[in-house]
Each structure stands twice: as structure tokens, then as C-alpha cells.
Design a protein around this motif. Sequence first.
Motif, PDB file in Angstrom:
ATOM      1  N   GLU A  61      44.789 -17.553  28.453  1.00 12.42           N
ATOM      2  CA  GLU A  61      44.975 -16.287  27.735  1.00 12.42           C
ATOM      3  C   GLU A  61      46.273 -15.601  28.150  1.00 12.42           C
ATOM      4  O   GLU A  61      46.998 -15.070  27.310  1.00 12.42           O
ATOM      5  CB  GLU A  61      43.791 -15.355  27.989  1.00 12.42           C
ATOM      6  CG  GLU A  61      42.495 -15.845  27.392  1.00 12.42           C
ATOM      7  CD  GLU A  61      41.290 -15.047  27.831  1.00 12.42           C
ATOM      8  OE1 GLU A  61      40.466 -14.724  26.953  1.00 12.42           O
ATOM      9  OE2 GLU A  61      41.167 -14.747  29.039  1.00 12.42           O
ATOM     10  N   ILE A  62      46.555 -15.623  29.428  1.00 13.34           N
ATOM     11  CA  ILE A  62      47.800 -15.005  29.918  1.00 13.34           C
ATOM     12  C   ILE A  62      49.002 -15.732  29.346  1.00 13.34           C
ATOM     13  O   ILE A  62      49.943 -15.111  28.858  1.00 13.34           O
ATOM     14  CB  ILE A  62      47.829 -14.973  31.454  1.00 13.34           C
ATOM     15  CG1 ILE A  62      46.744 -14.025  31.969  1.00 13.34           C
ATOM     16  CG2 ILE A  62      49.209 -14.574  31.968  1.00 13.34           C
ATOM     17  CD1 ILE A  62      46.524 -14.073  33.454  1.00 13.34           C
ATOM     18  N   ASP A  63      48.988 -17.072  29.387  1.00 14.49           N
ATOM     19  CA  ASP A  63      50.102 -17.848  28.834  1.00 14.49           C
ATOM     20  C   ASP A  63      50.334 -17.517  27.365  1.00 14.49           C
ATOM     21  O   ASP A  63      51.472 -17.315  26.936  1.00 14.49           O
ATOM     22  CB  ASP A  63      49.840 -19.351  28.964  1.00 14.49           C
ATOM     23  CG  ASP A  63      50.074 -19.886  30.356  1.00 14.49           C
ATOM     24  OD1 ASP A  63      50.590 -19.146  31.221  1.00 14.49           O
ATOM     25  OD2 ASP A  63      49.745 -21.062  30.592  1.00 14.49           O
ATOM     26  N   GLU A  64      49.261 -17.470  26.606  1.00 17.58           N
ATOM     27  CA  GLU A  64      49.381 -17.198  25.167  1.00 17.58           C
ATOM     28  C   GLU A  64      50.059 -15.855  24.914  1.00 17.58           C
ATOM     29  O   GLU A  64      50.977 -15.752  24.097  1.00 17.58           O
ATOM     30  CB  GLU A  64      47.996 -17.228  24.519  1.00 17.58           C
ATOM     31  CG  GLU A  64      48.033 -17.074  23.021  1.00 17.58           C
ATOM     32  CD  GLU A  64      46.650 -17.195  22.400  1.00 17.58           C
ATOM     33  OE1 GLU A  64      46.486 -16.691  21.266  1.00 17.58           O
ATOM     34  OE2 GLU A  64      45.745 -17.770  23.024  1.00 17.58           O
ATOM     35  N   VAL A  65      49.645 -14.832  25.634  1.00 13.89           N
ATOM     36  CA  VAL A  65      50.215 -13.496  25.450  1.00 13.89           C
ATOM     37  C   VAL A  65      51.661 -13.454  25.946  1.00 13.89           C
ATOM     38  O   VAL A  65      52.549 -12.944  25.257  1.00 13.89           O
ATOM     39  CB  VAL A  65      49.348 -12.428  26.156  1.00 13.89           C
ATOM     40  CG1 VAL A  65      50.048 -11.079  26.177  1.00 13.89           C
ATOM     41  CG2 VAL A  65      47.996 -12.323  25.478  1.00 13.89           C
ATOM     42  N   VAL A  66      51.909 -13.999  27.126  1.00  9.88           N
ATOM     43  CA  VAL A  66      53.259 -13.942  27.702  1.00  9.88           C
ATOM     44  C   VAL A  66      54.251 -14.692  26.816  1.00  9.88           C
ATOM     45  O   VAL A  66      55.341 -14.192  26.518  1.00  9.88           O
ATOM     46  CB  VAL A  66      53.274 -14.482  29.150  1.00  9.88           C
ATOM     47  CG1 VAL A  66      54.702 -14.698  29.638  1.00  9.88           C
ATOM     48  CG2 VAL A  66      52.544 -13.518  30.069  1.00  9.88           C
ATOM     49  N   TYR A  67      53.886 -15.898  26.368  1.00 14.80           N
ATOM     50  CA  TYR A  67      54.802 -16.662  25.517  1.00 14.80           C
ATOM     51  C   TYR A  67      55.037 -15.976  24.165  1.00 14.80           C
ATOM     52  O   TYR A  67      56.148 -16.002  23.638  1.00 14.80           O
ATOM     53  CB  TYR A  67      54.295 -18.087  25.304  1.00 14.80           C
ATOM     54  CG  TYR A  67      54.392 -18.959  26.535  1.00 14.80           C
ATOM     55  CD1 TYR A  67      55.532 -18.961  27.330  1.00 14.80           C
ATOM     56  CD2 TYR A  67      53.354 -19.780  26.919  1.00 14.80           C
ATOM     57  CE1 TYR A  67      55.629 -19.755  28.455  1.00 14.80           C
ATOM     58  CE2 TYR A  67      53.435 -20.592  28.040  1.00 14.80           C
ATOM     59  CZ  TYR A  67      54.577 -20.572  28.805  1.00 14.80           C
ATOM     60  OH  TYR A  67      54.677 -21.363  29.919  1.00 14.80           O
ATOM     61  N   THR A  68      54.025 -15.353  23.615  1.00 13.79           N
ATOM     62  CA  THR A  68      54.181 -14.641  22.342  1.00 13.79           C
ATOM     63  C   THR A  68      55.085 -13.427  22.512  1.00 13.79           C
ATOM     64  O   THR A  68      56.014 -13.211  21.715  1.00 13.79           O
ATOM     65  CB  THR A  68      52.809 -14.218  21.777  1.00 13.79           C
ATOM     66  OG1 THR A  68      52.024 -15.386  21.562  1.00 13.79           O
ATOM     67  CG2 THR A  68      52.965 -13.452  20.478  1.00 13.79           C
ATOM     68  N   LEU A  69      54.841 -12.626  23.547  1.00 10.70           N
ATOM     69  CA  LEU A  69      55.698 -11.462  23.799  1.00 10.70           C
ATOM     70  C   LEU A  69      57.133 -11.887  24.091  1.00 10.70           C
ATOM     71  O   LEU A  69      58.092 -11.254  23.641  1.00 10.70           O
ATOM     72  CB  LEU A  69      55.144 -10.629  24.958  1.00 10.70           C
ATOM     73  CG  LEU A  69      53.862  -9.861  24.683  1.00 10.70           C
ATOM     74  CD1 LEU A  69      53.327  -9.237  25.969  1.00 10.70           C
ATOM     75  CD2 LEU A  69      54.086  -8.797  23.623  1.00 10.70           C
ATOM     76  N   ASP A  70      57.282 -12.979  24.836  1.00 18.38           N
ATOM     77  CA  ASP A  70      58.619 -13.467  25.158  1.00 18.38           C
ATOM     78  C   ASP A  70      59.365 -13.877  23.887  1.00 18.38           C
ATOM     79  O   ASP A  70      60.534 -13.523  23.709  1.00 18.38           O
ATOM     80  CB  ASP A  70      58.520 -14.647  26.126  1.00 18.38           C
ATOM     81  CG  ASP A  70      59.869 -15.061  26.672  1.00 18.38           C
ATOM     82  OD1 ASP A  70      60.658 -14.162  27.060  1.00 18.38           O
ATOM     83  OD2 ASP A  70      60.137 -16.270  26.724  1.00 18.38           O
ATOM     84  N   ALA A  71      58.697 -14.593  23.005  1.00 18.60           N
ATOM     85  CA  ALA A  71      59.330 -15.006  21.746  1.00 18.60           C
ATOM     86  C   ALA A  71      59.751 -13.790  20.927  1.00 18.60           C
ATOM     87  O   ALA A  71      60.850 -13.766  20.352  1.00 18.60           O
ATOM     88  CB  ALA A  71      58.382 -15.903  20.945  1.00 18.60           C
ATOM     89  N   LEU A  72      58.897 -12.776  20.884  1.00 15.59           N
ATOM     90  CA  LEU A  72      59.231 -11.553  20.141  1.00 15.59           C
ATOM     91  C   LEU A  72      60.444 -10.843  20.754  1.00 15.59           C
ATOM     92  O   LEU A  72      61.321 -10.374  20.026  1.00 15.59           O
ATOM     93  CB  LEU A  72      58.030 -10.603  20.103  1.00 15.59           C
ATOM     94  CG  LEU A  72      56.849 -11.064  19.264  1.00 15.59           C
ATOM     95  CD1 LEU A  72      55.638 -10.167  19.513  1.00 15.59           C
ATOM     96  CD2 LEU A  72      57.218 -11.082  17.787  1.00 15.59           C
ATOM     97  N   CYS A  73      60.475 -10.779  22.071  1.00 15.94           N
ATOM     98  CA  CYS A  73      61.602 -10.118  22.747  1.00 15.94           C
ATOM     99  C   CYS A  73      62.908 -10.883  22.542  1.00 15.94           C
ATOM    100  O   CYS A  73      63.950 -10.278  22.277  1.00 15.94           O
ATOM    101  CB  CYS A  73      61.324  -9.961  24.239  1.00 15.94           C
ATOM    102  SG  CYS A  73      60.087  -8.712  24.598  1.00 15.94           S
ATOM    103  N   LEU A  74      62.859 -12.200  22.651  1.00 13.79           N
ATOM    104  CA  LEU A  74      64.066 -12.996  22.455  1.00 13.79           C
ATOM    105  C   LEU A  74      64.546 -12.905  21.010  1.00 13.79           C
ATOM    106  O   LEU A  74      65.755 -12.839  20.741  1.00 13.79           O
ATOM    107  CB  LEU A  74      63.816 -14.454  22.851  1.00 13.79           C
ATOM    108  CG  LEU A  74      63.624 -14.720  24.340  1.00 13.79           C
ATOM    109  CD1 LEU A  74      63.258 -16.182  24.570  1.00 13.79           C
ATOM    110  CD2 LEU A  74      64.847 -14.332  25.143  1.00 13.79           C
ATOM    111  N   GLU A  75      63.601 -12.890  20.068  1.00 13.22           N
ATOM    112  CA  GLU A  75      63.944 -12.752  18.653  1.00 13.22           C
ATOM    113  C   GLU A  75      64.602 -11.389  18.393  1.00 13.22           C
ATOM    114  O   GLU A  75      65.611 -11.302  17.702  1.00 13.22           O
ATOM    115  CB  GLU A  75      62.691 -12.908  17.815  1.00 13.22           C
ATOM    116  CG  GLU A  75      62.913 -12.819  16.313  1.00 13.22           C
ATOM    117  CD  GLU A  75      61.590 -12.951  15.564  1.00 13.22           C
ATOM    118  OE1 GLU A  75      61.298 -12.069  14.737  1.00 13.22           O
ATOM    119  OE2 GLU A  75      60.871 -13.931  15.821  1.00 13.22           O
TER     120      GLU A  75
END
Length: 82
Positions: A61-75
Motif C-alpha cells: 500500500e505504501i509503495d502504491e501511494v508513494v509511486y503514484t504521488l511521485d509520478a504526479l510530482c514529476l509530471e
Amino acid sequence: MAVPDEPETDPITDYLLNTFRNIARGRRFISSMAGAFPLPLAAREISDWLEAHPPAMSRREIDEVVYTLDALCLEADEESKS
């Protein structure tokens, strides 16, 4: 334009946002003659943080949230440069 109030959050959302913020502080960058560019967060950065701060939920669950937030921030960072 008035700045809107932050939305109310629950303890789980607060935990996940705080975890992402702290993991992102360890973000690696690649430097070139054109400047410095952020790299996506890796599992190692997440693991390093979670080893020092035992998680309150499953790693999946942590990985899913962290990777999603990271993708949004990089975008968002990429769009702001355009």
C-alpha cells in the motif's frame, strides 16, 4: 485570488503524505550541462525510510501511494518547465 483552505484529512492520509514527503527528501538527481533533473523514487529510498520508521500499513500500500504521488510530482515539475 484567495488561497483555498486545505481539505480535511484523516490519520491514514496524513501518514501517507508525510511518508512521501520524507522519502522524497532523499530523491536523487542527475546533473548535466543542461541542469539537474530529478529521478523517480526507487524502492531503495522507500526501504531506507521504512527501516528507520516502521510502517503503519503494508509495504504494498505504501509503495502504491508513494509511486503514484511521485509520478504526479514529476509530471507537474515537467509541465512547469514547458
